[in-house]
Write a protein that holds these residues in place. Structure first.
Motif, PDB file in Angstrom:
ATOM      1  N   ASP A   1      -8.228   5.440  -2.929  1.00 49.67           N
ATOM      2  CA  ASP A   1      -7.466   5.519  -1.698  1.00 49.67           C
ATOM      3  C   ASP A   1      -6.581   4.229  -1.570  1.00 49.67           C
ATOM      4  OD1 ASP A   1      -8.570   7.844  -0.577  1.00 49.67           O
ATOM      5  OD2 ASP A   1     -10.369   6.849   0.301  1.00 49.67           O
ATOM      6  N   ASP A   2      -6.834   3.261  -2.225  1.00 50.98           N
ATOM      7  CA  ASP A   2      -5.929   1.956  -2.381  1.00 50.98           C
ATOM      8  C   ASP A   2      -4.976   1.850  -3.301  1.00 50.98           C
ATOM      9  OD1 ASP A   2      -7.819   1.801  -4.578  1.00 50.98           O
ATOM     10  OD2 ASP A   2      -8.742  -0.164  -4.085  1.00 50.98           O
ATOM     11  N   LEU A   3      -4.236   2.811  -3.684  1.00 46.93           N
ATOM     12  CA  LEU A   3      -3.328   2.631  -4.715  1.00 46.93           C
ATOM     13  C   LEU A   3      -1.966   1.666  -3.816  1.00 46.93           C
ATOM     14  CD1 LEU A   3      -3.272   5.947  -6.257  1.00 46.93           C
ATOM     15  CD2 LEU A   3      -4.054   4.153  -7.121  1.00 46.93           C
TER      16      LEU A   3
ATOM     17  N   ALA B   1       0.777   4.969  -6.857  1.00 53.76           N
ATOM     18  CA  ALA B   1       0.812   6.146  -6.332  1.00 53.76           C
ATOM     19  C   ALA B   1       2.204   6.973  -6.930  1.00 53.76           C
ATOM     20  CB  ALA B   1       1.033   6.063  -4.848  1.00 53.76           C
ATOM     21  N   SER B   2       3.183   6.517  -6.937  1.00 54.08           N
ATOM     22  CA  SER B   2       4.353   7.045  -7.538  1.00 54.08           C
ATOM     23  C   SER B   2       4.133   7.576  -9.023  1.00 54.08           C
ATOM     24  CB  SER B   2       5.788   6.204  -7.543  1.00 54.08           C
ATOM     25  OG  SER B   2       6.773   6.984  -7.734  1.00 54.08           O
ATOM     26  N   GLU B   3       3.702   6.853 -10.008  1.00 55.90           N
ATOM     27  CA  GLU B   3       3.254   7.017 -11.179  1.00 55.90           C
ATOM     28  C   GLU B   3       2.174   7.967 -11.217  1.00 55.90           C
ATOM     29  OE1 GLU B   3       2.330   3.241 -12.777  1.00 55.90           O
ATOM     30  OE2 GLU B   3       4.413   2.458 -12.952  1.00 55.90           O
TER      31      GLU B   3
ATOM     32  N   PRO C   1       0.801  -1.163  -0.007  1.00 50.66           N
ATOM     33  CA  PRO C   1      -0.090   0.111   0.012  1.00 50.66           C
ATOM     34  C   PRO C   1       0.925   1.192  -0.197  1.00 50.66           C
ATOM     35  CG  PRO C   1      -0.746  -1.423   1.616  1.00 50.66           C
ATOM     36  CD  PRO C   1       0.477  -2.117   1.097  1.00 50.66           C
ATOM     37  N   MET C   2       0.460   2.359  -0.703  1.00 51.70           N
ATOM     38  CA  MET C   2       1.035   3.559  -0.679  1.00 51.70           C
ATOM     39  C   MET C   2       1.307   4.124   1.046  1.00 51.70           C
ATOM     40  SD  MET C   2      -1.598   6.402  -1.918  1.00 51.70           S
ATOM     41  CE  MET C   2      -3.361   6.164  -1.711  1.00 51.70           C
ATOM     42  N   THR C   3       2.410   4.801   0.779  1.00 53.96           N
ATOM     43  CA  THR C   3       2.873   5.398   2.365  1.00 53.96           C
ATOM     44  C   THR C   3       1.914   6.495   2.526  1.00 53.96           C
ATOM     45  OG1 THR C   3       4.547   6.784   1.347  1.00 53.96           O
ATOM     46  CG2 THR C   3       5.268   4.623   1.750  1.00 53.96           C
TER      47      THR C   3
END
Length: 80
Positions: free
Chosen positions: A45-47, A52-54, A23-25
């Motif tokens: 919310d669930d990236l 998330a970085s992309e 999960p993303m930080t």
């Protein structure tokens, strides 16, 4: 003699990250929400960390955040 490679293409692709499927930080989520608000969009919310970085890179390009503004840098040089 070693030189530091600052070429962005040398960075590892998020799809290749060992922890990319986690999960993303918290910091990623916070910054992503800020960028999304500026861009007038919403993000899930669930990236994962990699997703998330992309998405952050995509929204940075869209909003102009995270990139130096040439005009601002030019004004600073003239003021010196």
């Amino acid at each position: 003699m070693s030189t530091k490679n600052t070429d962005k293409s040398a960075e590892k692709d998020p799809a290749d990250w060992v922890t990319g499927d986690e999960p993303m930080t918290g910091p990623q989520e916070s910054y992503l929400n800020t960028l999304a608000q500026e861009a007038g969009t919403e993000v899930p919310d669930d990236l994962t960390k990699a997703e998330a970085s992309e998405k952050i890179e995509e929204l940075q390009e869209e909003t102009g955040r995270g990139k130096p503004k040439k005009a601002a840098a030019s004004r600073k040089k003239k003021a010196s």
